[in-house]
Design a protein around this motif. Structure first.
Motif, PDB file in Angstrom:
ATOM      1  N   GLN A 425      51.033  23.686  39.495  1.00 53.93           N
ATOM      2  CA  GLN A 425      49.702  24.261  39.683  1.00 53.93           C
ATOM      3  C   GLN A 425      49.613  24.805  41.102  1.00 53.93           C
ATOM      4  N   ASP A 426      48.902  25.897  41.267  1.00 51.56           N
ATOM      5  CA  ASP A 426      48.744  26.483  42.596  1.00 51.56           C
ATOM      6  C   ASP A 426      47.653  27.543  42.500  1.00 51.56           C
ATOM      7  N   THR A 427      47.348  28.153  43.607  1.00 48.83           N
ATOM      8  CA  THR A 427      46.354  29.225  43.635  1.00 48.83           C
ATOM      9  C   THR A 427      46.997  30.496  44.168  1.00 48.83           C
ATOM     10  N   VAL A 428      46.875  31.558  43.425  1.00 53.07           N
ATOM     11  CA  VAL A 428      47.390  32.864  43.814  1.00 53.07           C
ATOM     12  C   VAL A 428      46.219  33.709  44.306  1.00 53.07           C
ATOM     13  N   ILE A 429      46.436  34.415  45.408  1.00 50.38           N
ATOM     14  CA  ILE A 429      45.395  35.298  45.934  1.00 50.38           C
ATOM     15  C   ILE A 429      45.754  36.741  45.611  1.00 50.38           C
ATOM     16  N   ALA A 430      44.777  37.460  45.065  1.00 51.81           N
ATOM     17  CA  ALA A 430      44.941  38.887  44.783  1.00 51.81           C
ATOM     18  C   ALA A 430      43.737  39.622  45.361  1.00 51.81           C
ATOM     19  N   VAL A 431      43.744  40.934  45.243  1.00 49.30           N
ATOM     20  CA  VAL A 431      42.615  41.752  45.698  1.00 49.30           C
ATOM     21  C   VAL A 431      41.862  42.254  44.477  1.00 49.30           C
ATOM     22  N   ALA A 432      40.552  42.015  44.460  1.00 53.40           N
ATOM     23  CA  ALA A 432      39.709  42.448  43.336  1.00 53.40           C
ATOM     24  C   ALA A 432      39.111  43.817  43.642  1.00 53.40           C
ATOM     25  N   GLN A 433      39.710  44.848  43.092  1.00 51.94           N
ATOM     26  CA  GLN A 433      39.157  46.201  43.211  1.00 51.94           C
ATOM     27  C   GLN A 433      38.308  46.463  41.970  1.00 51.94           C
ATOM     28  N   LEU A 434      37.210  45.744  41.857  1.00 52.45           N
ATOM     29  CA  LEU A 434      36.416  45.803  40.635  1.00 52.45           C
ATOM     30  C   LEU A 434      35.737  47.160  40.451  1.00 52.45           C
ATOM     31  N   HIS A 435      35.525  47.896  41.540  1.00 56.15           N
ATOM     32  CA  HIS A 435      34.960  49.237  41.412  1.00 56.15           C
ATOM     33  C   HIS A 435      35.945  50.175  40.715  1.00 56.15           C
ATOM     34  N   ARG A 436      37.222  49.775  40.692  1.00 63.18           N
ATOM     35  CA  ARG A 436      38.242  50.524  39.958  1.00 63.18           C
ATOM     36  C   ARG A 436      38.773  49.709  38.772  1.00 63.18           C
ATOM     37  N   SER A 437      38.085  48.632  38.478  1.00 66.88           N
ATOM     38  CA  SER A 437      38.384  47.800  37.311  1.00 66.88           C
ATOM     39  C   SER A 437      39.832  47.312  37.284  1.00 66.88           C
ATOM     40  N   ARG A 438      40.287  46.740  38.417  1.00 66.89           N
ATOM     41  CA  ARG A 438      41.655  46.232  38.457  1.00 66.89           C
ATOM     42  C   ARG A 438      41.808  45.178  39.553  1.00 66.89           C
ATOM     43  N   LEU A 439      42.786  44.317  39.370  1.00 63.89           N
ATOM     44  CA  LEU A 439      43.224  43.384  40.404  1.00 63.89           C
ATOM     45  C   LEU A 439      44.604  43.834  40.850  1.00 63.89           C
ATOM     46  N   VAL A 440      44.873  43.736  42.140  1.00 62.23           N
ATOM     47  CA  VAL A 440      46.175  44.168  42.653  1.00 62.23           C
ATOM     48  C   VAL A 440      46.726  43.106  43.593  1.00 62.23           C
ATOM     49  N   ASP A 441      48.044  43.161  43.816  1.00 61.97           N
ATOM     50  CA  ASP A 441      48.689  42.249  44.751  1.00 61.97           C
ATOM     51  C   ASP A 441      48.126  42.441  46.151  1.00 61.97           C
TER      52      ASP A 441
END
Length: 456
Positions: A425-441
């Motif tokens: 188990q762990d936590t991964v951090i991503a970037v939420a570009q919700l204005h473009r409807s996507r998550l990215v590394d």
């Protein structure tokens, strides 16, 4: 539907009793035949009930390592109280005499199976006729599902290739270990580097739950999984949308793939360059294998039937369901938790049946917002029932900036892997570009929350 009003009811169902006799005779003459025949038939495939009883006596003796011949089969039937069911005292002799050579028993077994399948299809269709006369018009979709389920059950019997040798299992296992050593994703890629590294991708037969409160990005992440599979990896992905229309989902896909803001796509106010991007994406994605199904009010049975149809017609590599609590239980009860538990179990069985990952979004309860840090845990799963038990992987979504506008973490989103049946188990951090409807590394360097806490 009375028997007298149905001309089909007067017909003798498909059967070949001579073939049944040859099969049973061959099994008593040559023990090697038992394995081949048992891989094709079960007791219910015999038209004459007494033949099914004899088949069970033979296979029970064989499983117990006992001798199999006319005398031992007779003794077994006597012990179970079925010896008196034989048409005559010499019936077991008659069966052996009917088999000229045991080598042909497997061929006759396939003939018996074919007749059995035809009888089951007739029964399924008969039920369909009966139900069609009785079921209310508003339940037509459920009628179709029930008939399809009966037909599917009738046409998917036992297989002669239902087991795998240890040599094959060992080879596949070693290949997986080698792939892991080389850093390769074992399942379908999620499109997020650190998440792939942590969970090994979306594994075949796994149920993966993506859970969060509203506006956390559950639907976005499911769409990301589907985009990666269909547009990057050439896979067939089926997304069952119980909340959004196909057009709403389509706008999200276009926004994520082109980088054009979702608000601009909703208003239609696009620049010439943006229109060019949209049309280019449309042309390039024409051959993609993404299937979108509006599934409001679906049951697990209807999703299973549609997924099986897609698999038969187009192949299938990934199923996504958005979202679990909007599904309707097969058996409506006042106990919603029990209903959701049945849905959860059904999704896990679907993943195993189809041999593909099934990813389902799920809603978290309000308990998250009563805590100071607003960080979700697995116990926050709404109407959780057995979701925690059925899921292989549970990913909880948390956006700190949603609750604290002043946080320095900005657009970061935590993907909290709170359950990982085959890993840590762990936590991964991503970037939420919700204005473009996507998550990215995260860029320029991917990292995990645990690494940050350790000063990495």
């Amino acid at each position: 539907m009375s028997e007298s009003s149905d001309p089909l009811a007067q017909r003798v169902p498909p059967n070949d009793q001579q073939a049944e006799m040859v099969v049973l005779g061959g099994m008593m003459l040559n023990r090697d035949v038992i394995i081949d025949v048992a891989a094709i038939l079960n007791a219910g495939d015999f038209y004459r009930p007494v033949h099914g009883l004899i088949f069970e006596a033979i296979t029970d003796l064989d499983s117990a390592g006992e001798p199999v011949d006319m005398m031992t089969v007779a003794a077994k039937l006597l012990d179970t109280g079925y010896l008196s069911k034989l048409p005559s005292p010499t019936y077991l002799h008659d069966l052996v005499d009917s088999c000229v050579t045991p080598a042909n028993a497997e061929w006759f077994a396939k003939r018996v199976k074919a007749k059995s399948t035809r009888r089951e299809i007739i029964v399924a269709c008969s039920y369909g006729i009966e139900w069609a006369h009785k079921i209310d018009e508003d339940l037509t979709e459920q009628l179709v599902e029930r008939v399809q389920a009966r037909i599917h059950a009738a046409t998917t019997g036992s297989s002669s290739e239902d087991s795998t040798s240890w040599a094959d299992v060992a080879d596949e296992t070693i290949s997986a270990i080698e792939a892991a050593a080389e850093g390769a994703t074992q399942g379908l890629s999620t499109g997020l580097t650190d998440l792939d590294a942590l969970i090994g991708g979306l594994g075949a037969g796994q149920l993966i739950i993506v859970a969060g409160r509203p506006a956390m990005g559950k639907s976005v992440l499911l769409a990301d999984f589907c985009r990666q599979a269909a547009f990057r990896d050439g896979m067939t992905a089926a997304l069952f949308s119980l909340e959004m229309s196909k057009q709403e989902f389509g706008r999200r896909i276009v926004s994520a793939e082109t980088g054009i803001g979702l608000s601009a796509l909703k208003s239609g106010e696009l620049t010439e360059d943006e229109w060019s991007k949209v049309m280019t994406f449309r042309a390039e994605s024409d051959s993609s294998r993404l299937r979108v199904i509006e599934a409001a009010g679906s049951t697990i049975e209807s999703i299973r039937a549609r997924a099986r149809r897609i698999q038969q017609q187009h192949g299938l590599d990934l199923v996504a369901v958005d979202y679990l609590q909007l599904m309707i239980g097969s058996k409506q009860t006042d106990n919603r938790q029990a209903e959701v538990s049945g849905i959860s179990r059904g999704l896990k069985l679907l993943a195993m049946e189809l041999g593909v990952p099934v990813v389902a979004a799920a809603q978290l309860n309000r308990g998250v917002e009563s805590r100071t840090d607003k960080r979700p845990t697995m116990s926050d799963l709404r109407e959780s029932g057995s979701i925690e038990n059925d899921a292989d992987v549970i990913i909880l979504l948390h956006r700190p900036a949603y609750y604290d506008k002043a946080t320095p973490r900005g657009a970061e989103i935590d993907l909290i892997v709170d359950k990982n049946r085959h890993g840590q188990q762990d936590t991964v951090i991503a970037v939420a570009q919700l204005h473009r409807s996507r998550l990215v590394d995260c860029a320029p360097k991917s990292y995990t929350a645990s690494a940050l806490s350790k000063g990495h």
